[in-house]
Motif scaffolding. Structure first.
Motif, short mmCIF file in Angstrom:
data_model
loop_
_atom_site.label_atom_id
_atom_site.label_comp_id
_atom_site.label_asym_id
_atom_site.label_seq_id
_atom_site.Cartn_x
_atom_site.Cartn_y
_atom_site.Cartn_z
N ASP A 87 -55.20 -67.24 -16.53
CA ASP A 87 -56.64 -67.24 -16.31
C ASP A 87 -57.41 -66.50 -17.40
O ASP A 87 -58.64 -66.42 -17.35
CB ASP A 87 -56.98 -66.65 -14.94
N GLU A 88 -56.68 -65.96 -18.40
CA GLU A 88 -57.33 -65.28 -19.52
C GLU A 88 -57.19 -66.06 -20.83
O GLU A 88 -57.55 -65.57 -21.89
CB GLU A 88 -56.76 -63.88 -19.70
N VAL A 89 -56.67 -67.28 -20.73
CA VAL A 89 -56.40 -68.07 -21.95
C VAL A 89 -57.68 -68.61 -22.57
O VAL A 89 -57.90 -68.47 -23.77
CB VAL A 89 -55.42 -69.23 -21.62
N SER A 90 -58.53 -69.24 -21.75
CA SER A 90 -59.70 -69.91 -22.32
C SER A 90 -60.78 -70.11 -21.27
O SER A 90 -60.51 -70.19 -20.07
CB SER A 90 -59.29 -71.27 -22.89
N ILE A 91 -62.02 -70.18 -21.76
CA ILE A 91 -63.14 -70.55 -20.89
C ILE A 91 -63.02 -72.02 -20.55
O ILE A 91 -63.42 -72.46 -19.47
CB ILE A 91 -64.48 -70.28 -21.60
N ARG A 92 -62.46 -72.78 -21.48
CA ARG A 92 -62.30 -74.22 -21.28
C ARG A 92 -61.20 -74.50 -20.26
O ARG A 92 -60.25 -73.74 -20.13
CB ARG A 92 -61.95 -74.91 -22.60
N ARG A 93 -61.32 -75.60 -19.56
CA ARG A 93 -60.31 -76.01 -18.59
C ARG A 93 -59.15 -76.67 -19.32
O ARG A 93 -59.33 -77.56 -20.14
CB ARG A 93 -60.91 -76.98 -17.58
N ALA A 94 -57.93 -76.21 -19.03
CA ALA A 94 -56.74 -76.79 -19.66
C ALA A 94 -55.59 -76.76 -18.66
O ALA A 94 -55.42 -75.79 -17.91
CB ALA A 94 -56.36 -76.00 -20.91
N ASP A 95 -54.80 -77.81 -18.64
CA ASP A 95 -53.65 -77.87 -17.73
C ASP A 95 -52.53 -76.95 -18.18
O ASP A 95 -51.75 -76.46 -17.37
CB ASP A 95 -53.14 -79.31 -17.61
N HIS A 96 -52.44 -76.73 -19.50
CA HIS A 96 -51.40 -75.86 -20.05
C HIS A 96 -51.95 -75.19 -21.30
O HIS A 96 -52.73 -75.79 -22.06
CB HIS A 96 -50.14 -76.68 -20.40
#
Length: 268
Positions: free
Chosen positions: A55-64
């Motif tokens: 949940d800290e990877v990106s503001i954008r939605r990504a499956d992986h």
């Protein structure tokens, strides 16, 4: 304007949510939906291993996270603490440099202005002056709108209204600045404190199992406990009064620290 006693629990939360140090690192791989990184400028083998939770990877939605980062990529992330000895970081906090610079520059206690962009039952969104174009960073929680008793935020503000408030906290990870309008208004209880012992007329605003709340003036409500009500004991205060009734009460206590008013029946 009165100064309230800081809530140590709120202050602890604010401290945890303040922006952490910025770190440079190299993407080393993926552990499920988390990103593993090597800290430091070189990212060589033997460098400290850190983790960017899903949940800290990106503001954008990504499956992986592999849709956002590639192994060997040099990135920046914000240090957010350690979990089980491993350093955790937030990449989303650094994804938009202009946004991060705006949020980091805002400090608790700072006075900011903006334009209300949305009013909802859970709070109010505000376009703050100076924020990056196309974003909405300001938010006012319902309890921070006014000292007055309200049933919906629309009673305190409206879309398009210009507002000025005090910053409670600025969060880079959520890209949000929490502000308070109430902080710039005088606590009405300060002027009301000398009413202790006085008999006053008020309006019943809410009935609860343990008593009724009575409005005694703008921003001032007190609790009349069921045990203090004439005609007690009863199964419910609703057997004695209804919302909207005018009743006479005695002010038993004004607690400025807890912002509470305790009432008694006027003949007790």
């Amino acid at each position: 304007m009165s100064e309230s006693v800081p809530d140590p629990r709120l202050q602890s939360l604010i401290n945890k949510l303040r922006p952490g140090p910025l770190r440079r690192m190299t993407v080393a791989g993926f552990d499920g939906a988390d990103v593993l990184v090597l800290l430091g400028e070189s990212g060589e083998e033997g460098s400290e291993v850190g983790r960017i939770p899903q949940d800290e990877v990106s503001i954008r939605r990504a499956d992986h996270p592999s849709e956002v980062f590639t192994v060997g990529q040099r990135i920046e992330a914000e240090q957010i603490g350690r979990w089980r000895g491993q350093l955790n970081l937030s990449a989303r906090a650094c994804e938009n440099p202009e946004l991060r610079a705006f949020l980091v520059a805002i400090q608790p206690g700072q006075i900011v202005s903006g334009t209300v962009s949305g009013v909802h039952n859970f709070g109010v969104f505000v376009h703050l002056d100076g924020e990056p174009q196309g974003l909405c960073t300001g938010f006012i929680r319902v309890p921070d709108l006014t000292w007055d008793w309200i049933t919906h935020p629309s009673e305190a503000t409206e879309v398009g209204q210009r507002i000025t408030g005090e910053v409670i906290m600025s969060e880079t990870r959520s890209a949000q600045v929490t502000i308070s309008l109430k902080a710039l208004l005088e606590d009405p209880l300060v002027r009301f404190a000398d009413q202790t012992g006085h008999v006053l007329n008020g309006t019943v605003t809410k009935i609860v199992p343990f008593g009724v709340f009575v409005r005694l003036g703008p921003g001032i409500e007190g609790l009349l406990h069921v045990s203090e009500m004439t005609g007690s004991p009863v199964e419910s205060p609703a057997q004695l009064v209804s919302e909207g009734d005018q009743i006479t009460v005695r002010v038993a206590e004004v607690d400025l620290q807890r912002h509470r008013v305790r009432l008694r029946a006027h003949d007790s």
